[in-house]
Design a protein around this motif. Sequence first.
Motif, PDB file in Angstrom:
ATOM      1  N   ASP A 116      -8.792   3.553  -1.541  1.00  0.00           N
ATOM      2  CA  ASP A 116      -9.161   2.719  -0.398  1.00  0.00           C
ATOM      3  C   ASP A 116      -7.944   2.177   0.336  1.00  0.00           C
ATOM      4  O   ASP A 116      -7.998   1.876   1.514  1.00  0.00           O
ATOM      5  CB  ASP A 116     -10.041   1.554  -0.858  1.00  0.00           C
ATOM      6  CG  ASP A 116     -11.410   2.025  -1.320  1.00  0.00           C
ATOM      7  OD1 ASP A 116     -11.830   3.114  -0.898  1.00  0.00           O
ATOM      8  OD2 ASP A 116     -12.048   1.304  -2.108  1.00  0.00           O
ATOM      9  N   SER A 117      -6.824   2.055  -0.358  1.00  0.00           N
ATOM     10  CA  SER A 117      -5.609   1.532   0.259  1.00  0.00           C
ATOM     11  C   SER A 117      -4.884   2.578   1.093  1.00  0.00           C
ATOM     12  O   SER A 117      -3.860   2.281   1.697  1.00  0.00           O
ATOM     13  CB  SER A 117      -4.667   0.992  -0.819  1.00  0.00           C
ATOM     14  OG  SER A 117      -4.226   2.052  -1.652  1.00  0.00           O
ATOM     15  N   GLY A 118      -5.385   3.817   1.123  1.00  0.00           N
ATOM     16  CA  GLY A 118      -4.732   4.868   1.892  1.00  0.00           C
ATOM     17  C   GLY A 118      -3.575   5.492   1.153  1.00  0.00           C
ATOM     18  O   GLY A 118      -2.624   5.968   1.766  1.00  0.00           O
ATOM     19  N   THR A 119      -3.647   5.512  -0.171  1.00  0.00           N
ATOM     20  CA  THR A 119      -2.556   6.043  -0.987  1.00  0.00           C
ATOM     21  C   THR A 119      -3.000   7.291  -1.727  1.00  0.00           C
ATOM     22  O   THR A 119      -4.085   7.333  -2.296  1.00  0.00           O
ATOM     23  CB  THR A 119      -2.088   4.984  -2.007  1.00  0.00           C
ATOM     24  OG1 THR A 119      -1.627   3.840  -1.290  1.00  0.00           O
ATOM     25  CG2 THR A 119      -0.963   5.512  -2.876  1.00  0.00           C
ATOM     26  N   LEU A 120      -2.136   8.296  -1.725  1.00  0.00           N
ATOM     27  CA  LEU A 120      -2.329   9.503  -2.524  1.00  0.00           C
ATOM     28  C   LEU A 120      -1.290   9.468  -3.633  1.00  0.00           C
ATOM     29  O   LEU A 120      -0.088   9.576  -3.364  1.00  0.00           O
ATOM     30  CB  LEU A 120      -2.122  10.763  -1.677  1.00  0.00           C
ATOM     31  CG  LEU A 120      -3.042  10.981  -0.477  1.00  0.00           C
ATOM     32  CD1 LEU A 120      -2.572  12.177   0.336  1.00  0.00           C
ATOM     33  CD2 LEU A 120      -4.466  11.182  -0.935  1.00  0.00           C
ATOM     34  N   ALA A 121      -1.720   9.326  -4.861  1.00  0.00           N
ATOM     35  CA  ALA A 121      -0.789   9.356  -5.994  1.00  0.00           C
ATOM     36  C   ALA A 121      -0.254  10.769  -6.141  1.00  0.00           C
ATOM     37  O   ALA A 121      -0.999  11.748  -6.043  1.00  0.00           O
ATOM     38  CB  ALA A 121      -1.501   8.911  -7.264  1.00  0.00           C
TER      39      ALA A 121
END
Length: 191
Positions: A3-8
């Motif tokens: 949801d934070s717009g992060t791709l690990a």
Amino acid sequence: MTDSGTLAVAPQLALRTLQEADAEALFACIERNRVYLREWLPWLDSNIQVADSRRFISSAQNNRATGEAEVFAVSWHGELVGTCSLDAMDRASGTANIGYWLSEAHTGQGLMTRCAQRLLRFGFTERALGTVTLNVAEGNLKSIAIAQRLGFQCTRKVIQAEDLYGVSVNHLRYTLNDSDFMDAMPHDPGH
């Protein structure tokens, strides 16, 4: 994507959606690497102050909202060290271009290969892309190596594709489709 717009990507390595708050860090990274980046990136003369980075981020956010692009900061141990993006996204045809740059101090560690692989996986699975292209200046051996590690195939040479600070540069166009990527990339390509 979270949801934070992060791709690990890997421990301490992530792609995160650029936010307005990133303007100073983005500009500082560009400024520290200006000479290094100038070899292959034509836009450095149009990014000469924080306000220019702020405009770029605003444009990236608008393009994300319209589905035309996905632009991410490369975050390594919490530090912004480059960008990686899917641009010119066309949902109707399922195509996009990938682009990226990384600070000089962070090259040679496989970071961009892993980030580009993660972004491709995102594009093919979550954005239903069928084909991604990469246009690389003919002499940009580091970027060509990334393309080859990720399974891209060189499909075309474009003569005088770009003016790079007064020098005409040829591009090599690399192409990757979703099925070839999924077949070739079941693991981390490393560096």
